[in-house]
Design a protein around this motif. Structure first.
Motif, PDB file in Angstrom:
ATOM      1  N   ALA A 173      -5.051  -3.595  -4.111  1.00 10.11           N
ATOM      2  CA  ALA A 173      -4.187  -2.330  -3.625  1.00 10.11           C
ATOM      3  C   ALA A 173      -3.867  -2.453  -2.256  1.00 10.11           C
ATOM      4  O   ALA A 173      -2.715  -2.010  -1.837  1.00 10.11           O
ATOM      5  CB  ALA A 173      -5.181  -1.057  -3.916  1.00 10.11           C
ATOM      6  N   VAL A 174      -4.636  -3.110  -1.547  1.00 11.04           N
ATOM      7  CA  VAL A 174      -4.211  -2.772  -0.061  1.00 11.04           C
ATOM      8  C   VAL A 174      -4.188  -4.239   0.588  1.00 11.04           C
ATOM      9  O   VAL A 174      -5.156  -4.630   1.737  1.00 11.04           O
ATOM     10  CB  VAL A 174      -5.212  -1.909   0.805  1.00 11.04           C
ATOM     11  CG1 VAL A 174      -4.856  -0.416   0.448  1.00 11.04           C
ATOM     12  CG2 VAL A 174      -6.538  -2.397   0.437  1.00 11.04           C
ATOM     13  N   VAL A 175      -3.466  -5.190   0.199  1.00 12.97           N
ATOM     14  CA  VAL A 175      -3.588  -6.653   0.770  1.00 12.97           C
ATOM     15  C   VAL A 175      -3.212  -6.795   2.214  1.00 12.97           C
ATOM     16  O   VAL A 175      -3.521  -7.657   2.708  1.00 12.97           O
ATOM     17  CB  VAL A 175      -2.413  -7.486   0.051  1.00 12.97           C
ATOM     18  CG1 VAL A 175      -3.095  -7.703  -1.441  1.00 12.97           C
ATOM     19  CG2 VAL A 175      -1.155  -7.128   0.161  1.00 12.97           C
ATOM     20  N   ALA A 180       8.581 -14.419  -4.641  1.00 13.33           N
ATOM     21  CA  ALA A 180       8.501 -13.190  -5.089  1.00 13.33           C
ATOM     22  C   ALA A 180       8.192 -12.280  -3.848  1.00 13.33           C
ATOM     23  O   ALA A 180       8.633 -11.226  -4.019  1.00 13.33           O
ATOM     24  CB  ALA A 180       7.054 -13.065  -6.196  1.00 13.33           C
ATOM     25  N   TRP A 181       7.436 -12.787  -2.754  1.00 13.31           N
ATOM     26  CA  TRP A 181       7.273 -12.015  -1.702  1.00 13.31           C
ATOM     27  C   TRP A 181       8.723 -11.805  -0.913  1.00 13.31           C
ATOM     28  O   TRP A 181       8.914 -10.577  -0.735  1.00 13.31           O
ATOM     29  CB  TRP A 181       6.325 -12.777  -0.639  1.00 13.31           C
ATOM     30  CG  TRP A 181       6.178 -12.368   0.697  1.00 13.31           C
ATOM     31  CD1 TRP A 181       5.886 -10.940   1.077  1.00 13.31           C
ATOM     32  CD2 TRP A 181       6.508 -13.150   1.732  1.00 13.31           C
ATOM     33  NE1 TRP A 181       5.823 -10.857   2.422  1.00 13.31           N
ATOM     34  CE2 TRP A 181       6.150 -12.316   2.822  1.00 13.31           C
ATOM     35  CE3 TRP A 181       6.847 -14.362   2.236  1.00 13.31           C
ATOM     36  CZ2 TRP A 181       6.419 -12.552   4.273  1.00 13.31           C
ATOM     37  CZ3 TRP A 181       6.893 -14.749   3.251  1.00 13.31           C
ATOM     38  CH2 TRP A 181       6.697 -13.831   4.482  1.00 13.31           C
ATOM     39  N   LEU A 182       9.539 -12.799  -1.080  1.00 19.78           N
ATOM     40  CA  LEU A 182      10.665 -12.482  -0.254  1.00 19.78           C
ATOM     41  C   LEU A 182      11.605 -11.571  -1.175  1.00 19.78           C
ATOM     42  O   LEU A 182      12.297 -10.618  -0.619  1.00 19.78           O
ATOM     43  CB  LEU A 182      11.465 -13.739  -0.317  1.00 19.78           C
ATOM     44  CG  LEU A 182      10.943 -14.833   0.563  1.00 19.78           C
ATOM     45  CD1 LEU A 182      11.907 -15.945   0.521  1.00 19.78           C
ATOM     46  CD2 LEU A 182      10.837 -14.392   1.979  1.00 19.78           C
ATOM     47  N   LEU A 183      11.681 -11.603  -2.557  1.00 20.60           N
ATOM     48  CA  LEU A 183      12.337 -10.618  -3.188  1.00 20.60           C
ATOM     49  C   LEU A 183      11.905  -9.342  -3.333  1.00 20.60           C
ATOM     50  O   LEU A 183      12.303  -8.280  -3.063  1.00 20.60           O
ATOM     51  CB  LEU A 183      12.036 -11.196  -4.842  1.00 20.60           C
ATOM     52  CG  LEU A 183      12.680 -10.185  -5.840  1.00 20.60           C
ATOM     53  CD1 LEU A 183      14.444 -10.116  -5.654  1.00 20.60           C
ATOM     54  CD2 LEU A 183      12.500 -10.768  -7.106  1.00 20.60           C
ATOM     55  N   HIS A 184      10.470  -9.073  -3.252  1.00 17.80           N
ATOM     56  CA  HIS A 184       9.782  -7.672  -2.984  1.00 17.80           C
ATOM     57  C   HIS A 184      10.121  -7.199  -1.640  1.00 17.80           C
ATOM     58  O   HIS A 184      10.863  -5.907  -1.820  1.00 17.80           O
ATOM     59  CB  HIS A 184       8.374  -7.706  -2.937  1.00 17.80           C
ATOM     60  CG  HIS A 184       7.701  -6.633  -2.689  1.00 17.80           C
ATOM     61  ND1 HIS A 184       7.651  -5.612  -3.399  1.00 17.80           N
ATOM     62  CD2 HIS A 184       6.929  -6.192  -1.417  1.00 17.80           C
ATOM     63  CE1 HIS A 184       6.989  -4.514  -3.064  1.00 17.80           C
ATOM     64  NE2 HIS A 184       6.376  -4.909  -1.893  1.00 17.80           N
ATOM     65  N   GLU A 185      10.387  -7.743  -0.690  1.00 19.09           N
ATOM     66  CA  GLU A 185      10.931  -7.084   0.651  1.00 19.09           C
ATOM     67  C   GLU A 185      12.347  -7.134   0.464  1.00 19.09           C
ATOM     68  O   GLU A 185      12.570  -5.728   1.106  1.00 19.09           O
ATOM     69  CB  GLU A 185      10.480  -7.961   1.861  1.00 19.09           C
ATOM     70  CG  GLU A 185       8.743  -8.463   1.944  1.00 19.09           C
ATOM     71  CD  GLU A 185       8.338  -7.052   2.238  1.00 19.09           C
ATOM     72  OE1 GLU A 185       8.844  -6.138   3.083  1.00 19.09           O
ATOM     73  OE2 GLU A 185       7.324  -6.820   1.841  1.00 19.09           O
ATOM     74  N   HIS A 186      13.041  -7.775   0.030  1.00 13.19           N
ATOM     75  CA  HIS A 186      14.518  -7.288  -0.318  1.00 13.19           C
ATOM     76  C   HIS A 186      14.638  -6.153  -0.944  1.00 13.19           C
ATOM     77  O   HIS A 186      15.554  -5.288  -0.754  1.00 13.19           O
ATOM     78  CB  HIS A 186      15.123  -8.628  -0.874  1.00 13.19           C
ATOM     79  CG  HIS A 186      16.747  -8.074  -1.227  1.00 13.19           C
ATOM     80  ND1 HIS A 186      17.506  -8.133  -0.490  1.00 13.19           N
ATOM     81  CD2 HIS A 186      17.200  -7.985  -2.586  1.00 13.19           C
ATOM     82  CE1 HIS A 186      18.770  -7.888  -0.958  1.00 13.19           C
ATOM     83  NE2 HIS A 186      18.315  -7.691  -2.151  1.00 13.19           N
ATOM     84  N   SER A 216      -0.111 -11.520  -4.118  1.00 12.02           N
ATOM     85  CA  SER A 216      -1.234 -11.399  -3.108  1.00 12.02           C
ATOM     86  C   SER A 216      -2.019 -12.480  -2.696  1.00 12.02           C
ATOM     87  O   SER A 216      -2.420 -12.664  -1.566  1.00 12.02           O
ATOM     88  CB  SER A 216      -2.120 -10.319  -3.696  1.00 12.02           C
ATOM     89  OG  SER A 216      -2.618 -10.852  -4.889  1.00 12.02           O
ATOM     90  N   GLU A 217      -2.190 -13.404  -3.565  1.00 10.11           N
ATOM     91  CA  GLU A 217      -2.893 -14.528  -3.009  1.00 10.11           C
ATOM     92  C   GLU A 217      -2.125 -15.498  -1.949  1.00 10.11           C
ATOM     93  O   GLU A 217      -2.668 -15.825  -0.946  1.00 10.11           O
ATOM     94  CB  GLU A 217      -3.148 -15.677  -4.470  1.00 10.11           C
ATOM     95  CG  GLU A 217      -3.861 -16.843  -3.755  1.00 10.11           C
ATOM     96  CD  GLU A 217      -4.147 -17.887  -5.074  1.00 10.11           C
ATOM     97  OE1 GLU A 217      -3.017 -18.635  -5.286  1.00 10.11           O
ATOM     98  OE2 GLU A 217      -5.240 -17.770  -5.719  1.00 10.11           O
TER      99      GLU A 217
END
Length: 458
Positions: A103-105, A337-343, A363-364
């Motif tokens: 929940a709070v990475v 996926a991290w880059l896509l999420h921030e986009h 998260s990992e």
């Protein structure tokens, strides 16, 4: 005093006495901690209370670590007139750990506190099972850097009791002598570990930029809570930079405090980033720091044209997955996926109203990347390799492959004048800048192929 280990804690917060949720009942019946649905709604407040608890100084004292691990019975934690066994306390925190990771990475402060208690629990588990080896002492000492002691020599002496007596005996023992200076204790510990384990891994912790002690550059200052080595949570032999070349070192006690090693200079530092990642901003891939890091990565030409992306994401996680092995395709998918999420977070309000596609859990990747890049610098070498290391590196510093080293060494040449039979000569020595440097493309012995092709000498 009896075997009970006491601790004054603050209450997590009351749990609901009107819980009718079948799922929650099953968890409680199975002995697992599980917050009620109401508590899940108040998760940030709940985790803040846990964070406040775990930042108490009790959890960070060296001697408490030893007492909790070596207690013959299950230690008891006390809160006023209430008590709970350590094992039950740990079980509750383990569930909270999972909640925090999911929940709070971004709450590194909380995760650090939970990691501290996890460390105690793991050591206690290993001790009860009779496990442990001499190599474990380095992990114990390194992970205890954040713990407090009145006497800095106890950063070593206070932890030796966590090793089985037969393990210490086989290694010839390490004598406790409070008449020795802090500097001498730390230096002798480093030499003892290298000699006993035939490994240079202790040197991976020798970045001492904040040290106030008079130590040689190769001696770790265990009294300061510096960033963890890139190898701290890696399985044994994850990296093999020196290939199959045997361990070699020589140490002669003297006022010079020099360590003699055998190795090969393979490269030099060409360009270093100006910015380093700080707490709270490294999770944003659009930051100015990440922009500078990516721009530098594009100049690393050793990996071929148009292939800077994979070397980049492998470098920022030191090409590893925590406690399991080297990074794989899943790690790369999490990076994207991290880059896509921030986009997606940056799209317009109208687009936000549209239903978003479910994205892969990253998260990992974030946790591994955060521990890898925090406080460290990215740079490119003259041969076009990309690498990451602790700060303090300069252009023209040499990159060495040292026999027995798991990662690359960064050394800075020092020429000192001395007189030999009346003639002035130059005594060439090196200052160790960093010995835990990950260089993508040189982590598996590839440097010796280069050396053989180019005729480089030791």
């Amino acid at each position: 005093m009896d075997s009970i280990t006491s601790l004054i804690v603050e209450e997590f917060g009351p749990s609901s006495g009107n819980n009718n949720d079948d799922e929650d009942k099953d968890d409680h019946a199975a002995g697992r901690f599980s917050p009620t649905r109401a508590q899940r709604c108040l998760l940030p407040t709940f985790l803040a209370s846990v964070d406040k608890l775990l930042q108490r100084a009790w959890f960070y004292r060296i001697w408490v670590l030893q007492e909790a691990v070596l207690a013959p019975e299950d230690p008891t934690t006390l809160y006023g007139e209430k008590s709970i066994t350590w094992d039950d306390f740990w079980s509750a925190l383990l569930s909270i750990w999972k909640l925090a990771q999911e929940a709070v990475v971004q709450e590194r402060h909380l995760l650090n506190g939970l990691s501290s208690v996890t460390f105690i629990a793991q050591l206690r588990f290993d001790w009860k099972r009779g496990e442990g080896s001499l190599s474990d002492v380095l992990s114990i000492v390194a992970r205890s850097r954040v713990r407090e002691t009145t006497d800095p020599r106890d950063k070593i002496y206070g932890l030796l009791g966590l090793l089985k007596p037969e393990v210490l005996l086989d290694a010839g023992g390490f004598a406790v002598d409070y008449n020795k200076s802090v500097e001498l204790v730390y230096e002798e510990f480093a030499v003892w570990f290298m000699d006993s384990t035939k490994s240079l891994d202790v040197l991976n912790y020798s970045y001492n930029a904040a040290s106030t002690l008079s130590l040689s550059s190769w001696v770790p200052d265990w009294s300061i809570p510096t960033a963890a080595s890139l190898c701290w949570d890696a399985p044994p032999s994850l990296y093999n930079t020196s290939g199959n070349h045997p361990f070699r070192f020589r140490y002669v006690p003297s006022s010079l405090h020099r360590l003699h090693l055998t190795g090969l200079e393979i490269d030099t530092v060409k360009s270093v980033v100006r910015l380093t990642h700080g707490e709270g901003e490294m999770e944003d891939p659009t930051s100015e720091t990440w922009a500078e890091w990516r721009a530098l990565a594009r100049t690393a030409y050793s990996y071929g044209s148009g292939t800077s992306e994979e070397p980049f994401w492998r470098t920022v996680v030191a090409d590893k997955k925590p406690r399991t092995g080297r990074a794989d395709n899943e790690t790369g998918l999490q990076y994207h996926a991290w880059l896509l999420h921030e986009h997606q977070k940056a799209v317009s309000a109208e687009e936000e109203e549209e239903e978003e596609e479910e994205t892969r859990d990253f998260s990992e990747f974030l946790r591994t990347m955060s521990f890898t890049v925090l406080g460290r610098r990215l740079f490119v070498t003259e041969r076009g390799f990309l690498r990451i290391a602790d700060g303090g590196i300069h252009t023209d510093d040499g990159i060495f492959i040292v026999y027995g080293g798991s990662l690359c060494f960064i050394l800075r040449r020092i020429d000192e004048a001395k007189s030999v039979k009346g003639d002035d000569v130059r005594d060439v020595t090196y200052r160790l800048i960093n010995s835990g440097a990950y260089v993508h493309g040189l982590a598996d012995g590839e440097a010796f192929n280069i050396a053989q092709t180019e005729g480089l000498e030791l």
